[in-house]
Design an enzyme around this catalytic site. Structure first.
Site, PDB file in Angstrom:
ATOM      1  N   ARG A  68       4.939  -5.933  20.537  1.00  0.00           N
ATOM      2  CA  ARG A  68       4.641  -6.799  19.477  1.00  0.00           C
ATOM      3  C   ARG A  68       5.881  -8.026  19.196  1.00  0.00           C
ATOM      4  O   ARG A  68       6.240  -8.300  18.218  1.00  0.00           O
ATOM      5  CB  ARG A  68       4.245  -6.265  18.130  1.00  0.00           C
ATOM      6  N   ARG A  74      -0.323 -10.475  12.190  1.00  0.00           N
ATOM      7  CA  ARG A  74      -0.623  -8.949  11.453  1.00  0.00           C
ATOM      8  C   ARG A  74      -1.537  -8.283  12.981  1.00  0.00           C
ATOM      9  O   ARG A  74      -2.186  -8.653  13.450  1.00  0.00           O
ATOM     10  CB  ARG A  74      -1.597  -9.332  10.292  1.00  0.00           C
ATOM     11  N   LYS A 101       4.862 -11.142  17.286  1.00  0.00           N
ATOM     12  CA  LYS A 101       4.698 -10.784  15.945  1.00  0.00           C
ATOM     13  C   LYS A 101       6.380 -10.916  15.273  1.00  0.00           C
ATOM     14  O   LYS A 101       6.365 -11.432  14.306  1.00  0.00           O
ATOM     15  CB  LYS A 101       4.195  -9.424  15.602  1.00  0.00           C
ATOM     16  N   TRP A 104     -13.200   1.177  11.226  1.00  0.00           N
ATOM     17  CA  TRP A 104     -11.871   0.787  11.471  1.00  0.00           C
ATOM     18  C   TRP A 104     -11.119   1.704  12.627  1.00  0.00           C
ATOM     19  O   TRP A 104     -10.023   1.890  12.575  1.00  0.00           O
ATOM     20  CB  TRP A 104     -11.296   0.660  10.168  1.00  0.00           C
ATOM     21  N   GLY A 146      -8.595   2.583  -7.280  1.00  0.00           N
ATOM     22  CA  GLY A 146      -8.106   3.693  -6.578  1.00  0.00           C
ATOM     23  C   GLY A 146      -6.629   3.624  -6.301  1.00  0.00           C
ATOM     24  O   GLY A 146      -5.927   4.400  -7.012  1.00  0.00           O
ATOM     25  N   ASP A 177     -15.158   5.238  -0.753  1.00  0.00           N
ATOM     26  CA  ASP A 177     -15.226   3.984  -0.407  1.00  0.00           C
ATOM     27  C   ASP A 177     -16.047   3.456   0.838  1.00  0.00           C
ATOM     28  O   ASP A 177     -15.968   4.211   1.738  1.00  0.00           O
ATOM     29  CB  ASP A 177     -14.008   3.458  -0.331  1.00  0.00           C
ATOM     30  N   LYS A 196     -13.804 -13.431  10.208  1.00  0.00           N
ATOM     31  CA  LYS A 196     -13.803 -12.570  11.180  1.00  0.00           C
ATOM     32  C   LYS A 196     -14.655 -13.196  12.378  1.00  0.00           C
ATOM     33  O   LYS A 196     -15.415 -13.814  12.339  1.00  0.00           O
ATOM     34  CB  LYS A 196     -14.685 -11.171  10.975  1.00  0.00           C
ATOM     35  N   HIS A 252      -6.111 -10.031  -5.332  1.00  0.00           N
ATOM     36  CA  HIS A 252      -5.409 -10.751  -4.077  1.00  0.00           C
ATOM     37  C   HIS A 252      -4.085 -11.512  -4.463  1.00  0.00           C
ATOM     38  O   HIS A 252      -3.338 -11.886  -3.597  1.00  0.00           O
ATOM     39  CB  HIS A 252      -6.151 -11.525  -3.188  1.00  0.00           C
ATOM     40  N   GLU A 272      -3.332   6.975  -5.105  1.00  0.00           N
ATOM     41  CA  GLU A 272      -3.103   7.134  -3.548  1.00  0.00           C
ATOM     42  C   GLU A 272      -1.794   6.639  -3.060  1.00  0.00           C
ATOM     43  O   GLU A 272      -1.520   6.291  -1.957  1.00  0.00           O
ATOM     44  CB  GLU A 272      -4.118   6.035  -3.195  1.00  0.00           C
TER      45      GLU A 272
HETATM   46  N1  GLN Z   1      -9.560   2.931  -2.858  1.00  0.00           N
HETATM   47  C1  GLN Z   1      -9.283   1.973  -2.149  1.00  0.00           C
HETATM   48  C2  GLN Z   1      -7.827   1.400  -2.767  1.00  0.00           C
HETATM   49  O1  GLN Z   1      -7.840   1.199  -3.889  1.00  0.00           O
HETATM   50  C3  GLN Z   1     -10.028   1.021  -1.658  1.00  0.00           C
HETATM   51  C4  GLN Z   1      -9.531  -0.129  -0.944  1.00  0.00           C
HETATM   52  C5  GLN Z   1     -10.614  -1.100  -0.399  1.00  0.00           C
HETATM   53  O2  GLN Z   1     -11.659  -1.105  -0.709  1.00  0.00           O
HETATM   54  N2  GLN Z   1     -10.317  -1.912   0.723  1.00  0.00           N
HETATM   55  O3  GLN Z   1      -7.025   0.828  -2.147  1.00  0.00           O
END
Ligand code: GLN
Ligand code: ZN
Length: 759
Positions: free
Chosen positions: A16, A520, A19, A566, A437, A604, A117, A699, A489
């Protein structure tokens, strides 16, 4: 003689390097000369690696400082007003400004171009912005300079251009409404100029990528093809039109008839098109067959590829070229770099460098039969070892799959009955508040994980560090007055990798990075065998979190479709089968959470829409199995257990029926930036279950006030009955910091309370 060529090589570097250089440059730690030197070294190394592997005609123009579509925009002078340099001469900083936005203390700056994308890959390109009065002019010399650079190194090269129709297709019309196709006549002279310049440089072949030929195209776009390529005909070099990511189907007649000198087709995605193309492409043209998969990490079945090539060779003889299916941009760089992969697994894999060698081996097998018998025998041995390996084929998983009954994908009662039982048990207020989450992934969390991996933290110490994070998250949520809590999480590095690491059948590379956008990269896990769950994956964390509070704790899982989308999937079984295996594994987790006293489980499916095939005709099949996989995951529990799902994107119109068929009790979606407009799809469809439309954009660090969120919720309530609405942010909060998170959630809870008071 069949020719070995390549459509494009990853630019990021095996370590990388690009990067790292880009990020250093953006931070001011590397100057432009230093950055350019890194680019030059990478290009030289990549050409050499391809040549050493046996590629005869090397791609130029596959290198990009940020994105190849962006390079084209600069080349054509498609530079939006807000980025146009005062002296009229775009430089590297113009390019990075378009990619990343410009902040300016005096004049407000300029927002970056939109990113989206690249077809059905995980690569993102920068969307060109066109205006009705768009002018084009040759404004960027990179391609010509790189051709010179390669030739100075003694390489035989083939410049790569995105074709005029694909380029226009990828862009967006801004300002007054107009048809992008009207820009074609203005754009074509620039292509003419470029081709002439390349011819002057002594280039013999140019590759013109037209991947949109694998899409359903409107008739006027189809019609434009012949006209466009006729106008480019005069150029004194030969043109190979490259298609990939799918079959030509209804565009086949158009593609074989283009006034160009060769056609590349993707035989990995669409092997069925070979006989048709053999039948219809004139044999005086070059036929390039993409037989080595550029989108995945598995070694090619050389026997199978050779059989396809031999069939084509009978008609095309020396006009047959051998190639990867698409640019190798989408595959990791060099398997040789993997020093910790187990030998058997490693013997099954091929990254970009190895894929080039496979292309060369295939060409050699045609040109000098017998010369590569050892390589072919080795490939055969690999295919055989995989076909029978007990590491891959697990009778128990297959038996369980075979025993799935229709009722396994069906909740016990219909939604209307379930929701009554759930309401009685959960006892939530109207407009219940929750989050998606994750809570902020602080540097302390990342440090703890790193220390644990390096052995500096014991398992007990690491668990305690995560418990402390969970305690903090629970405390904050209670203080804020949220109704349905999450554990946050903290223990998850990534929503897919975390689960993949705990499932049987997944492997991990150390250097298998693929560019996602700009600097990235992602390092997808590899599904190599039948998938199963040896033991519970989340129950301890969630149960711990639940033990801290009387409020309802929501369990948090990643769904089967997202896990698959993914990861690098297997090629020996369908996506559908892999999704079903994942569904069974995650289903067990849902059931275990229920048994541990968890009353709400969120599954999810962030990547649900991403899996849609490029061609409409194939959509329904995908939607059917993807929906089924979700239902299989969610249907092992009692009516009383509430299943949530979450999807973070904003186009539901064309898939709403399948979203409804998933039958989640609650779906949370991203809506704040669309001003709730995307709820229209749910309203029109009379979506029956509960919905949590995101009320603020996660975001950005901006904290909207509660009045703004009330407005959004009122809009939502005009479309969806109030008793079915939840209140939550657009997505998880892991990229945010705590202060802004708390501030936004305070306002969100206040907004929900205000709506309740208005009922
Ligand atoms: N549960 C995940 C979070 O809150 C969902 C993330 C996502 O939808 N990309 O991070
Ligand atoms: Zn999301």
């Amino acid at each position: 003689m069949a020719l070995a060529h390549n459509l494009g090589f990853p630019r990021i570097g095996r370590d990388r390097e690009l990067k790292k250089a880009l990020e250093a440059y953006w931070k001011g730690a590397l100057d432009e000369a230093g950055l350019r030197a890194v680019g030059r070294e990478l290009r030289a190394a990549h050409w050499q690696a391809q040549k050493d592997a046996g590629i005869e005609l090397l791609p130029v123009g596959d290198f990009a400082w940020y994105d190849q579509v962006l390079t084209h925009s600069l080349t054509f002078g498609v530079i939006p007003e807000r980025f146009r340099p005062h002296d009229g001469k775009p430089g590297l900083d113009t390019l990075f400004g378009m990619a990343r936005g410009v902040t300016s203390s005096c004049c407000g700056g300029a927002h970056a171009q939109e990113m989206t994308k690249w077809f059905d890959t995980n690569y993102h390109y920068l969307v060109p912005e066109f205006t009705a009065d768009q002018q084009f002019s040759l404004s960027w010399e990179q391609l010509f300079e790189e051709v010179e650079e390669a030739r100075a190194l003694g390489h035989k090269v083939k410049p790569v251009l995105i074709g005029p129709l694909t380029y226009l297709w990828l862009g967006k019309a801004k300002g007054d409404e107009f048809d992008k196709l009207d820009l074609l006549e203005r754009l074509l002279p620039i292509y003419g100029e470029i081709l002439d310049r390349l011819a002057e440089q002594g280039v013999e072949w140019v590759q013109i990528d037209e991947p949109i030929l694998a899409l359903d195209l409107p008739q006027d776009w189809k019609n434009a093809y012949e006209r466009a390529y006729h106008l480019l005909q005069h150029a004194k070099l030969r043109k190979l039109v490259a298609t990939y990511f799918g079959g030509l189907e209804d565009n086949l007649g158009l593609a074989v008839g283009l006034p160009v000198d060769g056609l590349h087709i993707d035989l990995v995605r669409a092997p069925e098109q070979l006989p048709l193309v053999l039948d219809r492409l004139p044999s005086y043209k070059v036929l390039s067959l993409g037989v080595v998969n550029g989108r995945n990490v598995w070694r090619c079945d050389l026997d199978k590829a050779l059989a396809q090539l031999r069939e084509a060779e009978q008609r095309f003889g020396a006009n047959l070229w051998v190639a990867p299916s698409c640019s190798l941009l989408h595959s990791p760089v060099d398997l040789g770099r993997e020093d910790q992969l187990d030998a058997e697994l490693k013997s099954w894999l091929a990254f970009a460098v190895q894929k080039c060698a496979e292309v060369a081996t295939l060409a050699a097998a045609l040109n000098a039969p017998g010369s590569v018998d050892a390589a072919l025998a080795e490939s055969r041995a690999v295919q055989e070892s995989r076909a029978s390996s007990p590491r891959i084929h697990k009778p128990a998983v297959q038996a369980r799959l075979a025993a799935i009954k229709p009722e396994d994908s069906q909740r016990k009662s219909p939604f209307a009955q379930r929701i009554e039982k759930q309401r009685a048990l959960l006892n939530l207020p109207a407009f219940p508040t929750t989050t998606i989450g994750s809570f902020p992934q602080t540097s302390a969390i990342r440090l703890a994980r790193q220390s644990f991996k390096q052995g500096k933290l014991s398992a007990a110490e690491y668990t305690e560090a995560m418990h402390a994070e969970i305690r903090h998250a629970v405390e904050v949520q209670e203080k804020l007055g949220l109704d349905v809590l999450v554990h946050g999480e903290a223990e998850r590095n990534d929503m897919v990798e975390y689960f993949a690491e705990q499932l049987d059948g997944y492997a991990f590379t150390r250097f298998g990075w693929v560019q996602s956008y700009g600097s990235r990269c992602v390092k997808p896990a590899v599904i190599y065998g039948d998938l199963s769950r040896p033991k519970a994956m989340t129950v301890e964390w969630i149960a711990y979190a639940q033990s801290l509070t009387d409020k309802v704790m929501k369990g948090m899982l990643t769904g089967p479709v997202t896990m698959l989308m993914w990861s690098f999937p297997r090629e020996d079984v369908s996506r559908e089968v892999q999704a079903r295996q994942l569904a069974l594994a995650i289903r067990d987790e849902v059931v275990d959470l229920e048994a541990a006293g968890i009353r709400i489980v969120q599954i999810d499916e962030a990547a649900f829409r991403e899996g849609l095939p490029l061609r409409r005709a194939q959509w329904q099949h995908y939607l059917d199995w993807a929906t089924e996989a979700f239902r299989l995951t969610a249907s092992g529990v009692l009516d009383e257990t509430q299943i949530h799902t979450h999807m973070c994107y904003s186009e539901f119109n064309d898939v709403i029926e399948s979203i409804a068929a998933m039958d989640a009790d609650v779906i949370t979606i991203e809506t704040s930036r669309s001003d709730m407009e995307l709820l229209d799809a749910f309203e029109r469809f009379e979506y029956p279950n509960e919905i949590g439309p995101g009320v603020y954009d996660i975001h950005s660090p901006r904290v909207p006030d509660s009045a703004e969120m009330v407005k959004l919720l009122e809009k939502a309530a005009r479309r969806i009955p109030a008793e079915r609405l939840w209140v939550n942010p657009d997505c998880g909060l892991k990229t945010r910091a705590w202060p802004e998170t708390e501030a936004a959630l305070v306002n969100m809870v206040a907004a929900a309370r205000q709506l309740r008071a208005q009922l």
